[in-house]
Scaffold this motif. Structure first.
Motif, PDB file in Angstrom:
ATOM      1  N   SER A 222      -1.487  -0.191  -1.408  1.00 23.73           N
ATOM      2  CA  SER A 222      -1.113  -1.272  -2.215  1.00 23.73           C
ATOM      3  C   SER A 222       0.310  -0.804  -3.054  1.00 23.73           C
ATOM      4  O   SER A 222       1.028  -1.508  -3.467  1.00 23.73           O
ATOM      5  N   ASP A 223       0.286   0.605  -3.318  1.00 23.25           N
ATOM      6  CA  ASP A 223       1.226   1.094  -3.956  1.00 23.25           C
ATOM      7  C   ASP A 223       1.682   2.338  -2.848  1.00 23.25           C
ATOM      8  O   ASP A 223       1.629   3.345  -3.250  1.00 23.25           O
TER       9      ASP A 223
ATOM     10  N   ASN B  54     -14.100   0.291   7.795  1.00 25.47           N
ATOM     11  CA  ASN B  54     -13.669  -1.260   8.073  1.00 25.47           C
ATOM     12  C   ASN B  54     -12.154  -1.501   7.458  1.00 25.47           C
ATOM     13  O   ASN B  54     -11.993  -2.436   6.889  1.00 25.47           O
TER      14      ASN B  54
ATOM     15  N   ILE C 104      -9.130  -2.473   8.354  1.00 27.89           N
ATOM     16  CA  ILE C 104      -8.420  -3.180   9.379  1.00 27.89           C
ATOM     17  C   ILE C 104      -6.932  -3.394   9.060  1.00 27.89           C
ATOM     18  O   ILE C 104      -6.626  -3.824   7.986  1.00 27.89           O
TER      19      ILE C 104
ATOM     20  N   PHE D 235     -13.129   3.295   1.833  1.00 24.44           N
ATOM     21  CA  PHE D 235     -12.150   1.950   2.056  1.00 24.44           C
ATOM     22  C   PHE D 235     -11.318   1.905   0.991  1.00 24.44           C
ATOM     23  O   PHE D 235     -10.213   1.521   0.998  1.00 24.44           O
ATOM     24  N   ASN D 236     -11.955   1.810  -0.383  1.00 21.90           N
ATOM     25  CA  ASN D 236     -11.114   1.399  -1.531  1.00 21.90           C
ATOM     26  C   ASN D 236      -9.824   2.293  -1.766  1.00 21.90           C
ATOM     27  O   ASN D 236      -8.865   1.880  -1.944  1.00 21.90           O
TER      28      ASN D 236
ATOM     29  N   LEU E  72      -5.675  -6.247   6.549  1.00 24.97           N
ATOM     30  CA  LEU E  72      -5.588  -6.007   5.247  1.00 24.97           C
ATOM     31  C   LEU E  72      -4.429  -5.382   4.684  1.00 24.97           C
ATOM     32  O   LEU E  72      -4.117  -5.306   3.303  1.00 24.97           O
TER      33      LEU E  72
ATOM     34  N   ILE F 113      -7.217   1.368   0.762  1.00 23.72           N
ATOM     35  CA  ILE F 113      -6.337   0.195   0.421  1.00 23.72           C
ATOM     36  C   ILE F 113      -5.614   0.374  -0.552  1.00 23.72           C
ATOM     37  O   ILE F 113      -4.258   0.083  -0.808  1.00 23.72           O
ATOM     38  N   LEU F 114      -6.094   1.313  -1.626  1.00 24.94           N
ATOM     39  CA  LEU F 114      -5.315   1.608  -2.949  1.00 24.94           C
ATOM     40  C   LEU F 114      -3.992   2.140  -2.459  1.00 24.94           C
ATOM     41  O   LEU F 114      -2.840   1.916  -3.200  1.00 24.94           O
TER      42      LEU F 114
END
Ligand SMILES: Nc1nc2c(ncn2[C@@H]2O[C@H](COP(=O)(O)OP(=O)(O)OP(=O)(O)O)[C@@H](O)[C@H]2O)c(=O)[nH]1
Ligand SMILES: [Mg+2]
Lengths: 215, 822
Positions: free
Chosen positions: B649-650, B582, B584, B641-642, B587, B645-646
């Motif tokens: 973020s960086d 997920n 997407i 996922f985590n 995000l 996305i992390l």
């Protein structure tokens, strides 16, 4: 739709204690210091020239609370009013929220109150909300009185602290206070996989992604 | 022979250095942000000086910030100071008039640009071999915000006008008439052929100047008498004498401006010479500019700071020596010697050019003037200017002095011919863009034309609007690691450009991110805000059409949907993984596309990215997005996922050259209609949605391909496609596309994800790597089951013919056949 508890993971071989995972979202007017608070909490840093947030950013941090390890999955959102339409995607399914305002700017406090209202209406009913009056280091330029904010927090059952991402004052404390208030005895546990993404998309009305495969 | 082109006596430069005032005590401004260092403010202000171009002014080349608020000014420096001529052979009165005229021309030009010299003296007037004169170091007062940003006074003792002294030691009087007085003193010195008040000490000199205020006889006469030169005074031609006398008028209000002085009869004789005309004739033969020379010099190893160190202008002393001996409880500091470095150091260090001369010695003359429209074989063979560096990595090419020599010369010439040479500029830009000319080349690529300055001037950039707050909080967070953008001047300019854009485009609004998008243009055109604005105004409609609408959700959704489809098309394995967790694009990719990556990369990377972007169309960014995912592919595939996305973020280090090359590859091999959007500004035949709601198209996992692209592939590139007709066998037999195979949709069980279910053609699909798999069905039937199934089976390059089989019917000459024919 709640936190996942498991004793399976054992960091550093420690067998005791459970691990709880919570989704937390930061909301508030632009430039009040949301990203700065997260950066301080997660990395212990402060950047004077912190970049503005577009869309949202995601970070995680773990805190220990007695025998429980609490893992925060933090969504730091964009503050500009225009990005408002994205916000539900992030706060739906969140167990905690920090609504931030800047104590040197009355308007941001007004905006914070609106956020609180919106969360109370639209977010999960048990969501733990904290109000953070940030930039406490600039107290000599204060435009929002401590008492005024405290009163608003009391009326609405919010946690409240004045914080400073710059000096680190109350930053860990506010996250810890939230961690304490969150329910850690389990009701539902999503089996398998990271619940994170799934929750996000469920909230997102299903229209965008649930798409063709199930037709 | 060739080196003589470089060894032009006017093409020399030197450097001076001083310290900006340090902020005492308070380190934070009222907004809680740290105070901008004064050296940064100077850095920003001084940029404008680089724009001053006048035959009687030394050109400013660079401003460099050193440690501890040190500022180094690099400027053209050629000839001998006028002061060194005094006391030697006397200038003729005609020569003095000519010098006067040139000084006034220079001052007039400066004053028109609102720049006051304030420290004019014979030290900073340089006499050239050809007797031309140039003012040097004339911008110090301006760049230090009228002296406020430095701790030393900006004043030339004997030359300062009385009102400068009356203004007090910290005065920042900036009336341009102070320069007129100084010019008067200089002319008096030339006439008397000696420096004034030379034997006097500092205090006495100031007193001297102030004493002139008393009495009402001619000041020039008094000065002459005082220096025992009354006889000379009497012999001065009256017209020259009059000029000197009006310059030395006590009351600033009675003293004429430079403009008025230039109208004086004395100078009439020089005006007929029409210098400006002569220059116009020379210009086409310009071989290179001093800016270019300085650029090559740096690339060839020239280092201003190093030279200053060698010559002892920069000295480091142990910090302990600057500690005070005692600090009283109320903060008073005792026993701290004033650091002599904080005083003004008037020394100028000439930069050695020998190394560059040697390095470029072998470059043949014709390379200084390459032919652009060469048709003749003989000529082009004789012109072996080619310097083979094209195979080297971009970052190395950018640092290679000789390569940059050829690139700069060529592209500068092409820019002179813009817009007629636009095609050639594009062709050359495909190789690379020389950093020195990037701003101008980008403007050419973006087709900036016409009187963009006029247009910009007309726009209201000042009236407060409700958007101001957001702009004001965003600017101090926008690329602030950069000296220019973090300077006060940079903040002011960025705000103006943003406000201008919003004013001009009332259908759009300010979205956070617009600041980042504007920053590269402002950085490259720091002295030409109007051009930065013009570039932005061309860029947004081309690449970000409708992204800044108040409600931009339709655009963004379509864009991100196309992005997902492109990933599925090029890399179904990755697409399936991201779908499963997920992850997407909503995000993570909004800041990518909304700012064309300017929010996620530092400027130097954005330059290399946009160098390419500007040569592509609005679908190029999708390929850049894909390319970034591809660089991180292994990590993404191994992560949940985590972690994913992390990662974003960086954003980890992205190799920009590799990223650009990969984007180019997919960009050039993907049919245009695959990434076409209804919301793009470019025209595209495919864009009609054929009555299918846009939301439905966005939901599809696979991209659609247009009839035109398919027909094109069938006719010209049939090796590159596999056409699968999913209609039933009867329909297929009646009429089908040439070379297509029939896999009736109804024959497949989609229950489990296994390509074998496709039947006899499964191995064809399984082994497919590069061929485009076009699915032909009909819009009426369920079109998406089969392509979605293929993607889940990790089959790459799957797309669906938009409009289905029926859209092939009108194609002529037909590409349809009947199976019975075979
Ligand atoms: N003095 C002071 N400044 C702060 C503090 N927290 C943040 N700032 C500054 O305030 C500005 C905005 O901070 P951000 O963290 O970017 O604000 P934000 O809420 O994330 O803003 P958006 O991303 O636009 O929504 C930055 O320049 C920070 O350096 C604080 O506690 N004290
Ligand atoms: Mg932020």
């Amino acid at each position: 739709m709640a936190n996942r508890t498991s004793a399976a993971q054992r960091p550093n071989g420690s067998t005791q204690g459970k691990i709880c995972q919570f989704k937390l979202v930061l909301l508030g007017e632009s430039a009040v210091g949301k990203s700065s608070l997260v950066l301080r909490f997660v990395k212990g840093q402060f950047h004077e020239y912190q970049e503005s947030t577009i869309g949202a950013a995601f970070l995680t941090q773990t805190v220990c609370l007695d025998d429980t390890t609490v893992k925060f999955e933090i969504w730091d959102t964009a503050g500009q009013e225009r990005y408002h339409s994205l916000a539900p995607m992030y706060y739906r399914g969140a167990q905690a929220a920090i609504v931030v305002y800047d104590i040197t700017n009355q308007d941001t406090f007004g905006r914070a109150k609106t956020w609180v209202k919106e969360l109370q209406r639209q977010a999960s009913p048990n969501i733990v909300i904290a109000l953070a009056g940030n930039k406490q280091d600039l107290a000599n330029k204060r435009m929002v009185e401590y008492e005024e904010a405290q009163a608003h927090a009391d009326e609405n059952g919010l946690l409240f602290m004045e914080t400073s991402a710059k000096t680190a004052m109350n930053v860990n404390d506010i996250f810890l206070a939230i961690a304490k208030k969150l329910p850690k005895n389990e009701q539902t546990t999503g089996p398998g996989g990271s619940g994170q993404g799934r929750r996000l998309v469920e909230g997102d009305s299903g229209a965008k992604t649930a798409g063709n495969c199930c037709k | 022979m060739t080196a003589s082109l470089l060894k032009n006596p006017e093409l020399q430069f030197g450097a001076t250095t001083f310290f900006a005032k340090e902020h005492k005590g308070e380190t934070c401004g009222s907004n809680g942000l740290p105070l901008t260092p004064n050296s940064i403010i100077i850095y920003g202000k001084a940029q404008k000086l680089k724009m001053l171009k006048h035959p009687n002014l030394c050109t400013y080349l660079d401003i460099i910030r050193g440690k501890h608020e040190r500022t180094v000014i690099v400027s053209q420096y050629c000839g001998e100071p006028l002061s060194s001529y005094l006391g030697k052979e006397r200038f003729s009165y005609d020569d003095i008039k000519k010098i006067a005229y040139k000084i006034f021309l220079a001052l007039h030009y400066m004053h028109m640009k609102k720049i006051v010299h304030r420290s004019l003296s014979t030290e900073n007037i340089l006499v050239q071999e050809n007797n031309n004169i140039k003012l040097f170091n004339y911008g110090l007062f301006y760049m230090t915000d009228n002296g406020k940003l430095v701790s030393f006074p900006i004043v030339q003792l004997s030359y300062a006008a009385p009102e400068v002294y009356l203004d007090g030691p910290n005065g920042s009087l900036s009336n341009p008439k102070v320069d007129v007085w100084s010019a008067g003193i200089i002319l008096a010195e030339l006439v008397l052929n000696k420096p004034l008040w030379q034997s006097l000490k500092v205090g006495q000199r100031i007193r001297k100047v102030l004493s002139l205020v008393q009495g009402n006889t001619s000041i020039f006469e008094r000065i002459a008498r005082e220096h025992n030169c009354y006889d000379i005074y009497l012999s001065v031609p009256s017209d020259l004498k009059q000029i000197i006398e009006v310059c030395l008028t006590i009351m600033p209000c009675d003293r004429p401006t430079v403009q008025i002085i230039l109208k004086n009869e004395v100078f009439a004789q020089f005006k007929t010479a029409k210098e400006s005309n002569r220059r116009k004739i020379y210009e086409p033969f310009e071989q290179f500019t001093i800016e270019e020379l300085y650029h090559w010099w740096q690339l060839a190893g020239g280092d201003v700071l190093l030279e200053l160190k060698k010559q002892g202008l920069i000295r480091s002393s142990p910090p302990i020596l600057s500690l005070p001996q005692m600090v009283l409880i109320d903060g008073l500091i005792l026993g701290q010697e004033r650091n002599p470095a904080t005083l003004y150091d008037s020394r100028i260090i000439q930069m050695p050019l020998e190394a560059l001369y040697q390095r470029f010695e072998h470059i043949s003359l014709n390379c200084y003037y390459p032919l652009i429209h060469v048709k003749s074989e003989i000529l082009s063979n004789g012109n072996d200017s080619s310097y083979d560096a094209e195979q080297l990595p971009l970052v190395i090419r950018e640092k290679d002095p000789e390569y940059q020599f050829h690139r700069v010369i060529l592209l500068r010439r092409l820019l002179h011919g813009y817009p007629h040479t636009r095609d050639l500029i594009i062709t050359e830009s495909i190789k690379d863009i020389p950093p020195l000319l990037r701003g101008k080349i980008w403007a050419a690529l973006l087709n900036v034309r016409g009187d963009y300055q006029e247009e910009y001037i007309k726009i209201d950039k000042e009236t407060p609007t409700p958007t101001d707050r957001q702009i004001e909080v965003d600017i101090p967070r926008c690329h602030q690691y950069n000296e220019l953008l973090s300077s006060s001047e940079g903040h002011r300019k960025l705000k103006r450009v943003l406000k201008a854009w919003i004013y001009k485009n009332s259908q759009y609004v300010y979205w956070q991110g617009l600041d980042s998008l504007t920053a590269p243009f402002l950085f490259l055109n720091f002295n030409d805000e109007a051009k930065a604005f013009a570039c932005l105004s061309k860029f947004i409609p081309k690449y970000l059409h409708n992204f800044f609408l108040r409600d931009n959700s339709a655009v963004i959704h379509e864009y991100l949907a196309k992005f997902s489809q492109l990933i599925a098309f090029q890399d179904p394995v990755l697409a399936n993984h991201l779908e499963n967790i997920n992850f997407i694009p909503e995000l993570f990719a909004i800041p990518w596309f909304l700012t064309m990556f300017s929010h996620v990369f530092p400027l130097h990377k954005i330059f290399h990215l946009w160098d390419r972007l500007l040569l592509g169309d609005s679908s190029f960014p999708l390929h850049v997005g894909l390319s970034i995912l591809t660089q991180l592919r292994d990590t993404l595939l191994a992560s949940g996922f985590n972690e994913c996305i992390l990662l974003f973020s960086d954003l980890p280090e992205v190799d920009m050259e590799q990223c650009v090359n990969f984007s180019l590859e997919t960009y050039s091999t993907t049919p245009k209609s695959i990434t076409a959007r209804t919301q793009q500004s470019e025209k595209c035949v495919y864009v009609t949605t054929m009555g299918i709601p846009a939301q439905d198209l966005n939901k599809e996992k696979f991209p659609r391909i247009s009839v035109d692209d398919v027909v094109n592939l069938i006719r010209n590139d049939s090796e590159r496609i596999i056409i699968i007709d999913i209609r039933n066998p009867t329909q297929y037999a009646r009429s089908s596309a040439k070379g297509s195979i029939n896999i009736p949709c109804s024959s497949i069980t989609f229950g489990e994800v296994n390509i074998e279910n496709v039947g006899m053609h499964s191995s064809l699909l399984k082994n497919n790597k590069d061929k485009i798999v076009v699915i032909i069905g009909t819009e009426e039937t369920n079109l998406d089951l089969f392509p979605t199934f293929l993607i889940h089976c990790n089959i790459p390059k799957v797309c669906v013919l938009h409009g289905g089989f029926n859209s092939l019917l009108p194609v002529t000459p037909t590409i349809l056949i009947t199976q019975n024919q075979i």
